[in-house]
Design a protein around this motif. Structure first.
Motif, PDB file in Angstrom:
ATOM      1  N   ASP A  81      32.401  28.624  46.585  1.00 55.68           N
ATOM      2  CA  ASP A  81      32.002  27.882  46.216  1.00 55.68           C
ATOM      3  C   ASP A  81      31.138  29.065  44.796  1.00 55.68           C
ATOM      4  O   ASP A  81      30.280  28.398  44.067  1.00 55.68           O
ATOM      5  N   GLN A  82      30.730  30.165  45.272  1.00 57.06           N
ATOM      6  CA  GLN A  82      30.117  30.618  44.401  1.00 57.06           C
ATOM      7  C   GLN A  82      30.487  32.103  42.839  1.00 57.06           C
ATOM      8  O   GLN A  82      32.193  31.988  42.675  1.00 57.06           O
ATOM      9  N   PRO A  83      30.300  32.135  41.636  1.00 57.56           N
ATOM     10  CA  PRO A  83      31.083  32.863  40.946  1.00 57.56           C
ATOM     11  C   PRO A  83      31.647  34.046  41.309  1.00 57.56           C
ATOM     12  O   PRO A  83      30.148  34.797  41.575  1.00 57.56           O
ATOM     13  N   LEU A  84      32.140  34.719  41.491  1.00 57.45           N
ATOM     14  CA  LEU A  84      32.665  36.031  41.929  1.00 57.45           C
ATOM     15  C   LEU A  84      33.345  36.918  41.472  1.00 57.45           C
ATOM     16  O   LEU A  84      34.139  36.257  40.349  1.00 57.45           O
ATOM     17  N   ALA A  85      33.512  37.846  41.874  1.00 58.92           N
ATOM     18  CA  ALA A  85      34.357  39.363  40.495  1.00 58.92           C
ATOM     19  C   ALA A  85      34.827  40.135  41.469  1.00 58.92           C
ATOM     20  O   ALA A  85      34.586  40.139  42.792  1.00 58.92           O
ATOM     21  N   VAL A  86      36.277  39.598  41.590  1.00 59.43           N
ATOM     22  CA  VAL A  86      36.767  41.067  42.468  1.00 59.43           C
ATOM     23  C   VAL A  86      37.072  41.776  41.331  1.00 59.43           C
ATOM     24  O   VAL A  86      38.152  41.923  40.619  1.00 59.43           O
ATOM     25  N   LEU A  91      43.989  34.031  47.999  1.00 62.62           N
ATOM     26  CA  LEU A  91      43.030  33.905  49.305  1.00 62.62           C
ATOM     27  C   LEU A  91      42.130  33.292  48.945  1.00 62.62           C
ATOM     28  O   LEU A  91      41.241  32.893  49.717  1.00 62.62           O
ATOM     29  N   ILE A  92      41.657  34.615  48.043  1.00 61.14           N
ATOM     30  CA  ILE A  92      40.033  34.243  47.710  1.00 61.14           C
ATOM     31  C   ILE A  92      39.143  32.474  47.274  1.00 61.14           C
ATOM     32  O   ILE A  92      38.849  31.977  47.174  1.00 61.14           O
ATOM     33  N   SER A  93      41.130  31.647  46.680  1.00 62.56           N
ATOM     34  CA  SER A  93      40.728  31.094  46.386  1.00 62.56           C
ATOM     35  C   SER A  93      40.639  29.391  47.248  1.00 62.56           C
ATOM     36  O   SER A  93      40.132  28.771  47.321  1.00 62.56           O
ATOM     37  N   GLY A  94      40.670  30.478  48.691  1.00 63.02           N
ATOM     38  CA  GLY A  94      40.328  29.112  49.488  1.00 63.02           C
ATOM     39  C   GLY A  94      38.827  28.836  49.873  1.00 63.02           C
ATOM     40  O   GLY A  94      38.234  27.936  50.495  1.00 63.02           O
ATOM     41  N   TRP A  95      37.912  29.639  49.264  1.00 63.42           N
ATOM     42  CA  TRP A  95      36.994  30.286  49.173  1.00 63.42           C
ATOM     43  C   TRP A  95      35.667  29.273  48.491  1.00 63.42           C
ATOM     44  O   TRP A  95      34.821  29.246  48.035  1.00 63.42           O
ATOM     45  N   THR A  96      36.391  30.200  47.234  1.00 64.08           N
ATOM     46  CA  THR A  96      35.778  28.964  45.919  1.00 64.08           C
ATOM     47  C   THR A  96      37.110  29.829  44.506  1.00 64.08           C
ATOM     48  O   THR A  96      37.988  30.454  44.374  1.00 64.08           O
ATOM     49  N   ASP A  97      36.766  28.769  43.244  1.00 67.96           N
ATOM     50  CA  ASP A  97      37.760  28.782  42.673  1.00 67.96           C
ATOM     51  C   ASP A  97      37.042  29.159  40.908  1.00 67.96           C
ATOM     52  O   ASP A  97      37.563  29.568  40.176  1.00 67.96           O
ATOM     53  N   ARG A  98      36.135  29.865  41.164  1.00 65.85           N
ATOM     54  CA  ARG A  98      35.316  30.856  40.564  1.00 65.85           C
ATOM     55  C   ARG A  98      35.090  31.985  40.671  1.00 65.85           C
ATOM     56  O   ARG A  98      33.959  32.859  40.491  1.00 65.85           O
ATOM     57  N   PHE A  99      36.306  32.533  40.481  1.00 68.28           N
ATOM     58  CA  PHE A  99      35.958  34.416  40.375  1.00 68.28           C
ATOM     59  C   PHE A  99      36.646  35.078  38.923  1.00 68.28           C
ATOM     60  O   PHE A  99      37.853  33.788  38.091  1.00 68.28           O
ATOM     61  N   THR A 100      36.628  36.137  38.378  1.00 70.35           N
ATOM     62  CA  THR A 100      37.036  36.964  37.395  1.00 70.35           C
ATOM     63  C   THR A 100      37.155  38.495  38.412  1.00 70.35           C
ATOM     64  O   THR A 100      36.485  38.453  38.942  1.00 70.35           O
ATOM     65  N   ILE A 101      38.400  38.642  37.943  1.00 70.48           N
ATOM     66  CA  ILE A 101      39.643  40.405  37.993  1.00 70.48           C
ATOM     67  C   ILE A 101      38.713  41.461  37.256  1.00 70.48           C
ATOM     68  O   ILE A 101      39.274  40.537  35.914  1.00 70.48           O
ATOM     69  N   CYS A 102      38.232  41.706  37.884  1.00 67.29           N
ATOM     70  CA  CYS A 102      38.048  43.246  37.257  1.00 67.29           C
ATOM     71  C   CYS A 102      38.755  44.901  37.762  1.00 67.29           C
ATOM     72  O   CYS A 102      38.474  44.864  38.658  1.00 67.29           O
ATOM     73  N   THR A 103      39.807  44.863  36.508  1.00 68.95           N
ATOM     74  CA  THR A 103      40.682  46.463  37.355  1.00 68.95           C
ATOM     75  C   THR A 103      40.505  47.418  37.221  1.00 68.95           C
ATOM     76  O   THR A 103      40.456  48.226  37.872  1.00 68.95           O
ATOM     77  N   ASN A 104      38.722  47.491  36.939  1.00 75.07           N
ATOM     78  CA  ASN A 104      38.251  48.528  36.174  1.00 75.07           C
ATOM     79  C   ASN A 104      39.238  49.609  35.629  1.00 75.07           C
ATOM     80  O   ASN A 104      39.216  51.164  36.086  1.00 75.07           O
ATOM     81  N   GLY A 105      40.119  49.407  34.390  1.00 73.99           N
ATOM     82  CA  GLY A 105      41.154  50.176  33.981  1.00 73.99           C
ATOM     83  C   GLY A 105      42.399  49.396  34.175  1.00 73.99           C
ATOM     84  O   GLY A 105      42.538  48.400  34.430  1.00 73.99           O
ATOM     85  N   PRO A 106      43.491  49.737  33.703  1.00 74.63           N
ATOM     86  CA  PRO A 106      44.770  49.524  33.911  1.00 74.63           C
ATOM     87  C   PRO A 106      44.967  48.914  34.578  1.00 74.63           C
ATOM     88  O   PRO A 106      45.277  48.536  36.071  1.00 74.63           O
ATOM     89  N   ASP A 107      45.426  46.876  34.601  1.00 78.17           N
ATOM     90  CA  ASP A 107      45.455  46.210  35.664  1.00 78.17           C
ATOM     91  C   ASP A 107      46.651  46.830  36.481  1.00 78.17           C
ATOM     92  O   ASP A 107      46.842  45.917  37.495  1.00 78.17           O
TER      93      ASP A 107
END
Length: 305
Positions: A144-149, A162-178
């Protein structure tokens, strides 16, 4: 003096190697576990998902394991690094960094995987404290915490679900072209998952707890935890040197019992699987040990018949 011929030499003393040693010790086989004592999971405070040992520290796990294995006197531990291996089924020769030499009928590579250098500034400071690689191991603590993937490409879509089973508060950072298709980006938008493809400038933390992922374009992604995909390499080049086939991902190619393409050589744990969990590694070690023990017993039966 004639050199003692071990039944099995185990290279690597993590969960796979230790569980193999336990099974082989109980099977009355002469075993040496050669390990340098630098496990990949040493950066983590706790290991999870292992029944009766949930939350144990990696160092305590090893201490308890060795204490229990000590009940079987045919197993010895060698605090050293295996640097070369030669020979063939029935008589392998292992040499260590300090010049020790061991001869063994069978060989188990439980060498694990090792992390390549972390090339994102600030990631080293939070790795194992608030940045992790496996939600099955550490997702509960970040629920339930805010996470960065931090990931990219098709694996992002798998990990998002997968991670949505633990929290719905996440942001995806691709560190370059996604490396995503427009259809995949639309799927993330439907699930209201923010997606940033700017390179990561740094990770800001306080005493190992991440606060922000700062991107090169100035965007600051606030979060209290990170899941990222590490770059891995096999923990030793010895399997390759002995002729073991490797997968595209660099792990040893082995069957469900740990048997490699090289007669008499087995592999178990993270070095032979993508399932990088303590309980999975220990299980693989037990199966490989049983297979080696069976092979040794059949060979002895044939010799003495």
């Amino acid at each position: 003096m004639q050199e003692q011929l071990l039944d099995v030499a185990i290279v690597g003393g993590g969960p796979a190697g230790l569980n193999a040693a336990l099974v082989l010790g109980r099977a009355r086989k002469n075993v040496a576990v050669i390990d340098e004592g630098r496990p990949r999971n040493a950066v983590t405070r706790e290991s999870h998902g292992f029944l009766t040992r949930d939350g144990i520290s990696p160092s305590e796990f090893r201490r308890v394991a060795k204490e229990q294995i000590a009940a079987y006197p045919s197993v010895s531990f060698v605090a050293d690094t295996a640097v070369s291996v030669a020979g063939a089924d029935g008589h392998f020769q292992i040499t260590t960094a300090t010049g020790q030499s061991f001869a063994s009928r069978k060989l188990l590579f439980a060498v694990g995987m090792k992390d390549q250098p972390l090339n994102i500034p600030g990631l080293t400071e939070v790795y194992g404290k608030s940045a992790f690689v496996c939600p099955y191991c550490d997702g509960w603590e970040l629920r339930d915490q805010p996470l960065a993937v931090i990931n990219r490409g098709a694996e992002v879509m798998h990990f998002a679900a997968l991670i949505s089973g633990w929290t719905d508060r996440f942001t995806i950072c691709t560190n370059g072209p996604d490396e995503l298709t427009e259809e995949q980006r639309e799927e993330l938008r439907r699930h209201r998952v923010p997606l940033y493809d700017a390179p990561i400038r740094s990770i800001v933390s306080n005493e190992g707890i991440v606060r922000q992922v700062v991107l090169e374009d100035g965007t600051a992604v606030s979060c209290s935890g990170i899941f990222f995909k590490p770059e891995l390499a096999i923990g030793s080049e010895l399997p390759r040197a002995l002729g073991c086939k490797l997968t595209e991902l660099g792990s040893v190619e082995a069957d469900m019992l740990g048997k490699t393409n090289v007669p008499g050589v087995y592999s178990a744990g993270d070095a032979a699987s993508r399932m990088h969990q303590v309980v999975a590694a220990a299980s693989m070690g037990a199966l490989a040990a049983a297979a080696m023990n069976n092979e040794l017993n059949v060979e002895a039966w044939s010799r003495n018949g």
